[in-house]
Every structure is written in C-alpha cells, then in structure tokens.
Design a protein around this motif. Structure first.
Motif, PDB file in Angstrom:
ATOM      1  N   ILE A  55       5.985  10.504   7.818  1.00 16.82           N
ATOM      2  CA  ILE A  55       6.428   9.131   7.542  1.00 16.82           C
ATOM      3  C   ILE A  55       7.310   9.114   6.292  1.00 16.82           C
ATOM      4  CG2 ILE A  55       5.572   6.878   6.677  1.00 16.82           C
ATOM      5  CD1 ILE A  55       5.291   7.112   9.666  1.00 16.82           C
ATOM      6  N   GLN A  56       6.912   9.912   5.311  1.00 15.98           N
ATOM      7  CA  GLN A  56       7.676   9.947   4.056  1.00 15.98           C
ATOM      8  C   GLN A  56       8.845  10.933   4.121  1.00 15.98           C
ATOM      9  OE1 GLN A  56       5.145  10.170   0.589  1.00 15.98           O
ATOM     10  NE2 GLN A  56       3.639   8.788   1.483  1.00 15.98           N
ATOM     11  N   PHE A  87       0.782  13.399   9.233  1.00 16.52           N
ATOM     12  CA  PHE A  87       1.226  12.022   9.479  1.00 16.52           C
ATOM     13  C   PHE A  87       1.969  11.415   8.277  1.00 16.52           C
ATOM     14  CE2 PHE A  87       0.715   7.429   9.614  1.00 16.52           C
ATOM     15  CZ  PHE A  87       1.107   7.125  10.909  1.00 16.52           C
ATOM     16  N   PHE A 133      -7.149   8.628  13.809  1.00 21.36           N
ATOM     17  CA  PHE A 133      -6.264   8.138  14.871  1.00 21.36           C
ATOM     18  C   PHE A 133      -6.595   8.914  16.155  1.00 21.36           C
ATOM     19  CE2 PHE A 133      -3.249   8.118  11.017  1.00 21.36           C
ATOM     20  CZ  PHE A 133      -3.769   6.924  10.555  1.00 21.36           C
ATOM     21  N   PRO A 159       0.818  -1.219   0.000  1.00 24.57           N
ATOM     22  CA  PRO A 159       0.000   0.000   0.000  1.00 24.57           C
ATOM     23  C   PRO A 159       0.856   1.277   0.000  1.00 24.57           C
ATOM     24  CG  PRO A 159      -0.847  -1.560   1.607  1.00 24.57           C
ATOM     25  CD  PRO A 159       0.405  -2.161   1.058  1.00 24.57           C
ATOM     26  N   ALA A 160       1.932   1.243   0.790  1.00 22.02           N
ATOM     27  CA  ALA A 160       2.780   2.432   0.927  1.00 22.02           C
ATOM     28  C   ALA A 160       3.458   2.830  -0.377  1.00 22.02           C
ATOM     29  CB  ALA A 160       3.836   2.169   1.996  1.00 22.02           C
ATOM     30  N   THR A 188      -1.422   3.031   3.772  1.00 23.02           N
ATOM     31  CA  THR A 188      -1.584   3.730   2.484  1.00 23.02           C
ATOM     32  C   THR A 188      -0.855   5.078   2.509  1.00 23.02           C
ATOM     33  OG1 THR A 188      -3.629   4.865   3.103  1.00 23.02           O
ATOM     34  CG2 THR A 188      -3.867   2.700   2.076  1.00 23.02           C
ATOM     35  N   LEU A 189      -0.586   5.586   3.734  1.00 22.03           N
ATOM     36  CA  LEU A 189       0.099   6.881   3.836  1.00 22.03           C
ATOM     37  C   LEU A 189       1.620   6.736   3.843  1.00 22.03           C
ATOM     38  CD1 LEU A 189      -2.241   8.490   6.501  1.00 22.03           C
ATOM     39  CD2 LEU A 189      -1.947   9.287   4.162  1.00 22.03           C
ATOM     40  N   GLY A 190       2.108   5.511   3.759  1.00 23.50           N
ATOM     41  CA  GLY A 190       3.559   5.320   3.666  1.00 23.50           C
ATOM     42  C   GLY A 190       4.159   4.452   4.760  1.00 23.50           C
ATOM     43  N   ALA A 248      -2.904   3.986   7.686  1.00 25.67           N
ATOM     44  CA  ALA A 248      -1.504   4.386   7.906  1.00 25.67           C
ATOM     45  C   ALA A 248      -0.591   3.774   6.841  1.00 25.67           C
ATOM     46  CB  ALA A 248      -1.069   3.958   9.302  1.00 25.67           C
TER      47      ALA A 248
END
Lengths: 217, 310
Positions: free
Chosen positions: A99-100, A95, A84, A69-70, B209-211, B207
């Motif tokens: 993360i990226q 968020f 969340f 997915p990521a 899907t967000l990376g 989460a």
C-alpha cells in the motif's frame, strides 16, 4: 513517544475526559481498567480510529490529533486479531508495504526478515483459516510491524491464547519491540502479563487515568 | 410408610446438597415440529412443480423451444436479467456499505425510501417509471427524449452517422432492464447492508493503520470479505429480475419478438388460450432458475447448521 494531553473522547453516550498519559520512546506502557471503562476507546483514539472532542495526541513529538490512521505510523493489534481471510500470511505481512508502495525487493526482504523473527516462515503460503491461535497472533504481529511503525497499539492481544502460547507470544513481543525500538501501548486485564511486559503502568479510574510508578500488585 | 419416609429423606438430602434433578423433556417433539412446518412449505412448492410437470411433456417443451418468439424471449430474458443483476450489484455494494458504516443526516428516511420498490405493487412501479420517463420534464424535455438525444449524439460521435434504427427506452429492451433493475436492486441493497452489518469494521480499520485510505480499505478488504454476500445479493437480484412481470408489462409492453421476456411469454400464451404453451414456458423458467440457484449455492459452498438430525 506516545503523549496524550487532556483528551476528552465522546462516543455516543459514553464520555471519558481528562486523559493524560505519556510513554517515552522505546518503552512499554500498560493500560488497565474495568470492563467498559474506555481502554479500547483510548487506544482507538491513539490509532486515529476515533475522533477526540478536545485535547492533543502526540507521537514522537508530532501532533497527530487530526491526522488519519494511515498518517500516524502506528501498528495496531486488535483483540479479535482481524486477519484478512482472503490473504495468505505472506500477503498479510506485505500488505502495508505494498500500500505504501515499497520497492518489490524490499517488500520480499522485509517479509522474509519478519517471518524469520516471528518463526512463521513455513506458514507464508497459508491462509488464516487453518492457522492456530498463536500462529494467527504472530501473523497479525508481522502485519503490524511490517511498515516499521514508531508505535504499537495492542488491545488484549493475548486474551484468547492458552498458557504456553501466551508465554511464547509475550517473549516474542518483548524481543520484537525492544529490537525495533518501538513505543508500545498495551491493554490487558492480566496483572502478570502487565508486570512481565510493562515499563509504565496506567489505570483508568473514576478520577481519570492514573499512572502507577511500579508494577501492579 | 417407611418407603415414603425414605423418598422424603432422599429429597431432603438432594436439597441439602443443592441438587435438583428433574427429567428434561425430549427434544424430539420440537425438532419434529420444525420439520413438519418446513415439510409443509416444501410440499407446496414441490406440489406446484409436479402439477406443472404433469400438465406438460418434454414434447410440448421441445415444441415451445422451437418457437422463434420463445427463443427470442429466452435470449432477452437471460440478457436482461444478467445486465439488471450486474447493475444491481454495482449499486448495492457501495450503497449497502454506506448505510452500514456511516452515520449521516436523514439516514433513517433514506433507508426507508430504499424499501419502496419492495413494498409498492409491481404495476405501480411500472406506472411510475412510465410517468418519470414521459411526464417529468427537465428544461422542457422529457427524460425519454433526453435519452434519445444523448444516445444519438454518442452514436454519432462513435460511428459518424445517425442511428438507422428506432432509439428510445420505453417499450424497448432498455425498459425491460430498467424495470427489472428498479425492483431487484432494492433486494440486493438490503442483502448487502445486512452483509456489511455482520462484518466487523476492525479489518478495515487495521488496513487504514497500515496506510490505506477508506477507498482502499473498501476495495481491498471489505469487498473481498463480503464475496458471499455479493453472490447472495446477485442471486436474489437475478431471481427477482427473472420473475418480474408487472413493471415490464406497463413500462416495456409485451410485444412479441421485441419486448417479450419469459414472464410475459407466460402471460401472452395464456391470453391466446395456449395453456400447454404457458406451462411449458413456466417449466423452462423453473429449469433456468434452478440451474442458476444451484450454481450459486455450489459456489457459496456453505451448508450451514450446527446439529445433526439422525
């Protein structure tokens, strides 16, 4: 562009096969079907949350069938919003970028930009517990759009909203997706919602996914 | 005659309108029944506590607390329960998550195996630990000996000298912790499994899907969302460790001033005929347990319930 070619998905005893669907870049696709027909399963397969038994899924021409997915660059708005609980609205939007590993300044700029676009600037410090349905929906939208996804997957995101908020969020989705040139796949039960948003219309039937040329009547 | 006809006519009218009115029995007997059963059990617990409190006095408790052996016992109890709880949480959170979120071959059998420490008699747990450490050999060396060898090497590496104290697990403080951990961890795992079962995986999926990879989704989303479950698991593990007796008796022994914890202190006091001392130690345990359990409920903050009883 979202392209699903001859896909078969097996989820326990449930099986859905011969799924073919194509939505050109920047357009809005609507997926409808009876309860239990496999709409969410197809959406999850596009997001990479469910493995497919056979076939191919392409996003902007790139084969993402076996990508996690990521690695698919998608935004996902689930039916239950799934905010969340321990994070503020600001942290929700930031968020994905954190993360990226986006630079801090860019994160701040993007959060402010999206908050303004979604009209939730005054909510940035709040946590989900105290937000209304519409505010939660906007927060989830901000979170999904933050990392500039190519594709947005929406699973009945408006089903729990009252009529006024529903109309507001529809306008919001229209403006945000067209402004960002996002390809969308949206599951809904409401034909009015489908007709307002959709460019392409798909229906799951016993014979597989059928594309309708025009609006649902 | 006309009255009866009227009633029949009314009933017919109601039937024709599809209305069937009936008097619904009161809810009070049901609620009273629930309250009665609840009260019986609460009375039993309170009865035991009041009886204990009646048998002892603040003077006895004070005197018991001045005993250096009991002071040592309180210290070791608090320390060992704390370490056993932390170890239980470290094991239970990932184990509960694994069992809740993933399918894998042999899962049902492994899941059942996790309940063994709950089902087995406590003495059997202690005996099994004793046999594992002394009669189970890896390269002709028992696990107890391996522990001594490894500890001595690590100690030498850090300090540059050999330890000048007796090293080992069995009949020493580490045995207390291991005996407590063996049982309390099973309860913590069960609690964490239930916690993750009740949490939708959607937040973690969003989460991802967000990376996020699975590890980041676990640490950044699932674990913070499960904090109440973690506290409950910790409280349960701690309470279980505090009350542990059988495995400690067999695996750690009950040497005064060395491997004595409060639960074994009660046993030692009874064995020397000091019933007042045993009850006083019991009351100290009750006080410690209530303080910790009230604190946990205060942190949790939830009262639960939907309906008010007036």
């Amino acid at each position: 562009m979202i392209s699903i070619k001859n896909c078969t998905i097996q989820a326990g005893n449930f099986r859905i096969s011969e799924i073919n669907l194509e939505i050109p870049t920047g357009h809005y696709g609507i997926l409808m079907g009876k309860t239990g027909s496999g709409k969410t399963t197809i959406l999850e397969a596009v997001c990479g949350l469910r493995k497919i038994a056979s076939g191919q899924i392409l996003i902007d021409g790139e084969d993402v069938t076996h990508k996690r997915p990521a690695e698919r660059n998608i935004g996902f708005l689930p039916q239950d919003i799934a905010l969340f609980d321990h994070l503020s609205v600001y942290d929700h939007i930031a968020f994905g970028m954190r993360i990226q590993k986006w630079p801090k300044q860019e994160v701040e700029y993007r959060v402010e930009e999206l908050a303004e676009q979604l009209q939730i600037t005054h909510l940035l410090k709040r946590k989900p517990a105290g937000l209304s349905g519409g505010e939660k929906q906007r927060t989830a939208m901000g979170r999904a759009l933050s990392v500039r996804p190519k594709v947005l997957c929406l699973d009945e995101p408006l089903s729990t909203l009252d009529d006024d908020t529903h109309d507001d969020v529809i306008q919001l989705i229209q403006s945000v997706t067209s402004a960002n040139d996002i390809t969308s796949l949206h599951i809904t039960h409401r034909k009015s919602e489908a007709n307002l948003l959709g460019d392409y219309f798909f229906q799951i039937t016993d014979r597989g996914v059928i594309q309708h040329q025009k609006c649902f009547s | 005659m006309s009255k009866t006809t009227d009633t029949v006519d009314k009933l017919k009218l109601n039937d024709s309108l599809g209305i069937r009115l009936r008097k619904v029995p009161s809810d009070k007997p049901f609620i009273a029944g629930l309250a009665f059963i609840f009260s019986l059990y609460i009375l039993l617990i309170l009865g035991m506590l009041v009886a204990d409190a009646n048998y002892t006095s603040f003077e006895d408790i004070g005197k018991t607390l001045q005993n250096p052996n009991i002071q040592y016992s309180v210290k070791i109890t608090l320390l060992s329960c704390f370490i056993a709880t932390i170890l239980s949480i470290i094991v239970a959170v990932p184990t509960g998550y694994l069992l809740s979120r993933f399918r894998f071959p042999g899962k049902t059998a492994l899941d059942a195996l996790l309940d063994i420490p709950i089902i087995l008699p406590p003495l059997v747990i202690g005996l099994s630990l004793l046999i594992l450490f002394h009669k189970f050999y890896i390269f002709d060396t028992s696990i107890e000996e391996w522990c001594v060898i490894i500890f001595n090497k690590v100690y030498y590496l850090i300090k540059g000298v050999k330890p000048d104290f007796s090293v080992g697990v069995t009949y020493k403080v580490p045995a207390i912790i291991l005996a407590q951990f063996s049982v309390s961890c099973a309860f913590a795992v069960r609690t964490m499994r239930n916690t993750f079962d009740q949490m939708s995986p959607r937040q973690e999926q969003v989460a991802m899907t967000l990376g996020c990879n699975r590890s980041q989704a676990f640490w950044l989303i699932a674990v913070p969302a499960a904090w109440r479950g973690i506290i409950t698991a910790g409280a349960l593990a701690w309470a279980r460790a505090l009350g542990e007796f059988g495995p400690i008796l067999i695996f750690a022994g009950t040497t005064r001033g060395r491997t004595e914890v409060l639960s074994t202190s009660v046993f030692l006091e009874i064995s020397i005929g000091n019933l007042e001392g045993a009850v006083a130690v019991s009351m100290i345990m009750v006080a410690i347990a209530l303080s910790v359990l009230f604190l946990v409920r205060f942190i949790d903050g939830r009262k639960g319930g939907i309906y008010d009883i007036h």
